[in-house]
Scaffold this motif. Structure first.
Motif, mmCIF file in Angstrom:
data_model
loop_
_atom_site.group_PDB
_atom_site.id
_atom_site.type_symbol
_atom_site.label_atom_id
_atom_site.label_comp_id
_atom_site.label_asym_id
_atom_site.label_seq_id
_atom_site.Cartn_x
_atom_site.Cartn_y
_atom_site.Cartn_z
ATOM 1 N N GLN A 115 0.860 -1.183 0.000
ATOM 2 C CA GLN A 115 0.000 0.000 0.000
ATOM 3 C C GLN A 115 0.894 1.230 0.000
ATOM 4 O O GLN A 115 2.013 1.204 0.497
ATOM 5 N N ARG A 116 0.364 2.331 -0.553
ATOM 6 C CA ARG A 116 1.189 3.526 -0.680
ATOM 7 C C ARG A 116 0.836 4.555 0.389
ATOM 8 O O ARG A 116 -0.146 4.424 1.106
ATOM 9 N N THR A 117 1.664 5.570 0.482
ATOM 10 C CA THR A 117 1.531 6.511 1.592
ATOM 11 C C THR A 117 0.177 7.221 1.597
ATOM 12 O O THR A 117 -0.439 7.405 0.550
ATOM 13 N N ARG A 118 -0.249 7.654 2.790
ATOM 14 C CA ARG A 118 -1.488 8.415 2.906
ATOM 15 C C ARG A 118 -1.192 9.917 2.864
ATOM 16 O O ARG A 118 -2.087 10.714 3.161
ATOM 17 N N CYS A 119 0.012 10.321 2.533
ATOM 18 C CA CYS A 119 0.318 11.756 2.427
ATOM 19 C C CYS A 119 -0.773 12.420 1.573
ATOM 20 O O CYS A 119 -1.000 12.013 0.432
ATOM 21 N N PRO A 120 -1.461 13.422 2.116
ATOM 22 C CA PRO A 120 -2.592 14.011 1.390
ATOM 23 C C PRO A 120 -2.191 14.647 0.058
ATOM 24 O O PRO A 120 -2.986 14.694 -0.877
ATOM 25 N N TYR A 121 -0.958 15.117 -0.036
ATOM 26 C CA TYR A 121 -0.509 15.728 -1.297
ATOM 27 C C TYR A 121 -0.269 14.659 -2.357
ATOM 28 O O TYR A 121 -0.494 14.876 -3.537
ATOM 29 N N PHE A 122 0.159 13.488 -1.919
ATOM 30 C CA PHE A 122 0.341 12.373 -2.855
ATOM 31 C C PHE A 122 -1.000 12.000 -3.485
ATOM 32 O O PHE A 122 -1.077 11.654 -4.668
ATOM 33 N N GLN A 123 -2.059 12.106 -2.704
ATOM 34 C CA GLN A 123 -3.385 11.704 -3.195
ATOM 35 C C GLN A 123 -4.117 12.830 -3.919
ATOM 36 O O GLN A 123 -5.216 12.631 -4.419
ATOM 37 N N ASP A 124 -3.512 14.026 -3.951
ATOM 38 C CA ASP A 124 -4.183 15.179 -4.543
ATOM 39 C C ASP A 124 -3.438 15.609 -5.808
ATOM 40 O O ASP A 124 -2.383 16.229 -5.745
ATOM 41 N N LEU A 125 -4.027 15.294 -6.962
ATOM 42 C CA LEU A 125 -3.345 15.530 -8.236
ATOM 43 C C LEU A 125 -3.039 16.996 -8.499
ATOM 44 O O LEU A 125 -2.238 17.309 -9.378
ATOM 45 N N THR A 126 -3.675 17.897 -7.759
ATOM 46 C CA THR A 126 -3.479 19.320 -8.048
ATOM 47 C C THR A 126 -2.252 19.903 -7.342
ATOM 48 O O THR A 126 -1.936 21.071 -7.529
ATOM 49 N N CYS A 138 8.094 18.757 -3.322
ATOM 50 C CA CYS A 138 7.389 18.124 -2.203
ATOM 51 C C CYS A 138 6.543 19.175 -1.493
ATOM 52 O O CYS A 138 7.069 20.106 -0.916
ATOM 53 N N SER A 139 5.229 18.994 -1.548
ATOM 54 C CA SER A 139 4.328 19.977 -0.927
ATOM 55 C C SER A 139 4.329 19.902 0.584
ATOM 56 O O SER A 139 3.950 20.862 1.258
ATOM 57 N N ALA A 140 4.716 18.741 1.113
ATOM 58 C CA ALA A 140 4.621 18.554 2.565
ATOM 59 C C ALA A 140 5.767 19.216 3.314
ATOM 60 O O ALA A 140 5.600 19.673 4.440
ATOM 61 N N LEU A 141 6.922 19.276 2.666
ATOM 62 C CA LEU A 141 8.128 19.747 3.343
ATOM 63 C C LEU A 141 7.887 21.117 3.998
ATOM 64 O O LEU A 141 8.266 21.333 5.142
ATOM 65 N N HIS A 142 7.228 21.998 3.275
ATOM 66 C CA HIS A 142 6.942 23.314 3.836
ATOM 67 C C HIS A 142 5.455 23.557 3.947
ATOM 68 O O HIS A 142 5.002 24.682 4.107
ATOM 69 N N GLY A 143 4.675 22.473 3.827
ATOM 70 C CA GLY A 143 3.226 22.607 3.955
ATOM 71 C C GLY A 143 2.770 22.018 5.275
ATOM 72 O O GLY A 143 3.459 22.118 6.284
ATOM 73 N N TRP A 144 1.623 21.383 5.267
ATOM 74 C CA TRP A 144 1.060 20.761 6.464
ATOM 75 C C TRP A 144 1.740 19.407 6.630
ATOM 76 O O TRP A 144 1.541 18.513 5.814
ATOM 77 N N GLY A 153 13.560 10.733 6.385
ATOM 78 C CA GLY A 153 13.111 11.637 5.321
ATOM 79 C C GLY A 153 14.283 12.212 4.534
ATOM 80 O O GLY A 153 15.450 12.051 4.910
ATOM 81 N N SER A 154 13.975 12.839 3.416
ATOM 82 C CA SER A 154 15.009 13.531 2.635
ATOM 83 C C SER A 154 14.425 14.862 2.178
ATOM 84 O O SER A 154 13.256 15.153 2.434
ATOM 85 N N SER A 155 15.217 15.641 1.461
ATOM 86 C CA SER A 155 14.710 16.921 0.968
ATOM 87 C C SER A 155 13.707 16.702 -0.169
ATOM 88 O O SER A 155 13.053 17.629 -0.627
ATOM 89 N N GLU A 156 13.565 15.429 -0.612
ATOM 90 C CA GLU A 156 12.639 15.138 -1.702
ATOM 91 C C GLU A 156 11.294 14.615 -1.211
ATOM 92 O O GLU A 156 10.283 14.754 -1.891
ATOM 93 N N CYS A 157 11.281 13.956 -0.053
ATOM 94 C CA CYS A 157 10.041 13.348 0.428
ATOM 95 C C CYS A 157 10.138 13.013 1.917
ATOM 96 O O CYS A 157 11.166 12.525 2.381
ATOM 97 N N VAL A 158 9.040 13.286 2.636
ATOM 98 C CA VAL A 158 8.998 12.971 4.072
ATOM 99 C C VAL A 158 7.728 12.184 4.416
ATOM 100 O O VAL A 158 7.229 12.230 5.536
ATOM 101 N N ALA A 159 7.221 11.441 3.420
ATOM 102 C CA ALA A 159 5.965 10.709 3.626
ATOM 103 C C ALA A 159 6.186 9.493 4.505
ATOM 104 O O ALA A 159 7.195 8.808 4.417
ATOM 105 N N VAL A 160 5.190 9.205 5.327
ATOM 106 C CA VAL A 160 5.246 8.073 6.234
ATOM 107 C C VAL A 160 4.760 6.804 5.533
ATOM 108 O O VAL A 160 3.814 6.843 4.760
ATOM 109 N N HIS A 305 5.356 20.820 11.934
ATOM 110 C CA HIS A 305 4.139 20.479 12.689
ATOM 111 C C HIS A 305 4.191 19.145 13.419
ATOM 112 O O HIS A 305 3.169 18.676 13.919
ATOM 113 N N ASN A 306 5.328 18.477 13.437
ATOM 114 C CA ASN A 306 5.297 17.141 14.052
ATOM 115 C C ASN A 306 6.367 16.882 15.113
ATOM 116 O O ASN A 306 6.691 15.732 15.403
ATOM 117 N N GLU A 307 6.840 17.936 15.717
ATOM 118 C CA GLU A 307 7.792 17.810 16.835
ATOM 119 C C GLU A 307 7.256 16.846 17.907
ATOM 120 O O GLU A 307 8.003 16.074 18.513
#
Ligand code: FAD
Ligand code: SF4
Ligand code: FES
Ligand code: FES
Lengths: 332, 180
Positions: A115-126, A138-144, A153-160, A305-307
């Motif tokens: 199964q693939r990550t639930r990162c909301p940006y991964f699931q949102d084509l826009t 990567c929208s998450a790095l500086h997003g929610w 994680g890396s500078s390219e992706c931090v999805a769980v 947001h995840n300290e």
């Protein structure tokens, strides 16, 4: 959704050949992740090869010790299996902490692991996402990023990585059995997954067309105890904010062996080898458990947001170890 | 891509032609006119589409109809016995287990599947001892039904209804639970 061909596989070789022959083909398990992603446009296969009727749907004791879990076995049946409940509680608990009753009745072993990550940006084509569209950002790095990774994680992706099952299997040192277009092989679960580094588009090292037919669990020692603990936003039916799988042996107040894996906090099911090192041979005390958790989490790199995940995971590791050690004492 | 498939739906044999992209839920509702399973989220998150597939409760929105060729589907519309409601349906009426009713067909199928799973001894996330038998108390019922959301918040009635049915089936629930 794009149109696609559907084929029901009647033998594993044929299924592997069918997918290997077409770059746009994919295996279909219970569909609970893939169908969802096809609706969202995240996955666009031109052909589905349905492997759910292949005869890999049971748990069997292996002559050399341990058990073999079928790759197409439903998550619900695996969690209810008497051998699993008796010898691998960490596995049953991880499955039962995942999804819902009606989803576990569809979900398969192989599908769950992939199964693939639930990162909301991964699931949102826009939105930009390197995992879905390499190079887009990567929208998450500086997003929610409350739900994202603090480890791996890396500078390219931090999805769980979202799977609970994979975390338990990592702590159990399980081996994934693969039928492949080339040579069949077995892969320890911890080397199945790859860190995002500079290419997060592939979650695993699998080649196109490789089919998970089984997962082998090593023989469970009667002296070890295991448990899975999952912390989430609500009491049921939610993905992990943090989770801990532990397989531990304590004797005479000393930790003889410890295998620990973390979920909900890392880009891959995270083997906590630094914590394990601290635990091995140390007195089974609260102090040791804290030191072990600290050793592992020293490498944590929390995002905006995840300290909170760092302290949460530290407390969860300590709580699981404390419970397992206490159970050991109680039984002694 | 059209495919011809056979399904047994609520006891009747149906042959239908579906595009491979059609989910089981859409095949039931749109192609066959069986509208008892509901579409809430279409992503596995709400349980409104729950049906019994070859006897097991599943989310019909996350499986393609073509992948269920040859299967037996029972919806909330097919669980009654002649003129008599299923005991789960009866208990939901008795205990105010619904308000608008949108989630109810999914609750009914999920509950029937859940009771069978419990009868088979399947543990849940809240089962203390994985090796011992299970007792369907309120905590177990809540956990096992957590895949079915209810916007109206009829949960108290749903849990009371299912505790009563569980008690009837096993003789193990308590009066407290039935009245709660
Ligand atoms: C609302 C919701 C909540 C959830 N909550 C949780 C949770 O709390 N914890 C958790 O761990 N999971 C959770 N899940 C995810 C769920 O567990 C997975 O979707 C499921 O396990 C996937 O299994 P599947 O058989 O349905 O896979 P599919 O969706 O059929 O396939 C998934 C992927 O695996 C590939 N694949 C399938 N089988 C094989 C095989 N044998 N060999 C090689 N490739 C294969 C497919 O091609 C696809 O890429 C949740 C899902 C939903 C919808
Ligand atoms: S964290 Fe990974 S999956 Fe999420 S937006 Fe960034 S690249 Fe995509
Ligand atoms: S419509 Fe299927 S789970 Fe919501
Ligand atoms: S009764 Fe209205 S959603 Fe449940």
């Amino acid at each position: 959704m794009n149109p696609f061909d559907y084929e029901r596989a009647s033998d594993a070789r044929g299924a592997v050949a069918a997918v290997a022959a077409r770059p746009d083909a994919q295996f279909l398990g219970g569909g609970t992740n893939l169908v969802d992603h096809m609706k969202l446009g995240v996955a666009q296969p031109g052909m589905l090869v349905d492997v759910t009727r292949l005869p890999f749907d049971s748990v069997e004791a292996r002559p050399e010790g341990g058990v073999r879990v079928g790759g197409m076995m439903r998550n619900s049946e695996l969690a209810a299996d008497p051998l699993i409940r008796e010898w691998y509680p960490v596995l049953a608990q991880a499955l039962l902490a995942g999804a819902s009753g009606q989803l576990r009745n569809l979900a398969t072993t192989g599908g769950n692991l992939l199964q693939r990550t639930r990162c909301p940006y991964f699931q949102d084509l826009t939105t930009p996402c390197n995992k879905r569209e390499p190079g887009s950002g990567c929208s998450a790095l500086h997003g929610w990023n409350r739900d994202h990774a603090v480890l791996g994680g890396s500078s390219e992706c931090v999805a769980v990585h979202p799977s609970d099952l994979a975390v338990a299997l990592t702590a159990l040192d399980a081996v994934v059995r693969l039928q492949s277009p080339g040579h069949d092989r077995g892969l320890p679960v911890h080397s199945l997954y790859k860190l995002p580094e500079d290419d997060p588009s592939h979650d695993t090292v699998l080649e196109h067309g490789e089919l998970i037919t089984a997962v082998d669990l090593p023989e469970a020692s009667p002296h070890t105890r295991s448990a899975y603990r999952k912390v989430r936003d609500r009491a049921s039916f939610a993905f992990a904010l943090s989770s801990v799988a532990a397989v531990v042996e304590v004797a005479d107040g000393v930790v003889q062996s410890a295998r620990i894996a973390l979920g909900g906090v890392a880009t891959v099911p995270w083997r906590a080898s630094r914590a394990e090192e601290v635990l091995r041979g140390a007195p089974a005390t609260e102090e040791t458990f804290r030191a072990a958790a600290d050793a592992e989490l020293e490498a944590a790199e929390p995002l905006r947001h995840n300290e909170f995940k760092v302290a949460l995971t530290r407390n969860t590791i300590v709580a699981v170890l404390r419970d397992l050690a206490a159970a050991e004492e109680g039984s002694g | 891509m059209e495919n011809q498939i056979d399904l047994t739906v609520d006891g009747g044999r149906r042959t239908l032609s579906v595009d491979t992209r059609t989910t089981l839920l859409d095949a039931l509702r749109e192609t066959l006119g069986v509208t008892s399973p509901k579409k809430g989220c279409d992503h596995g998150q709400c349980g409104a589409c729950t049906v019994l597939l070859d006897g097991r409760r599943v989310t019909s929105c996350l499986t393609f109809a073509v992948a269920q060729d040859g299967s037996e589907v029972v919806t909330a519309d097919g669980v009654h016995d002649g003129d008599d409601l299923h005991p789960v349906q009866e208990a939901l009426v008795e205990h105010d287990g619904f308000q608008c009713g949108y989630c109810t067909p999914g609750q009914v199928c999920s509950a029937i599947g859940m009771l069978d799973e419990a009868k088979a001894g399947w543990p849940s996330h809240v089962t203390e001892d994985l090796r011992a038998g299970i007792e369907l108390d309120e905590e177990e019922i809540r956990e096992r039904m957590s895949g079915n959301l209810c916007r109206c918040g009829a949960y108290t009635g749903i849990v009371a209804a299912l505790a009563e049915v569980a008690r009837g089936e096993t003789g193990r629930g308590t009066d407290e639970e039935a009245r709660a």
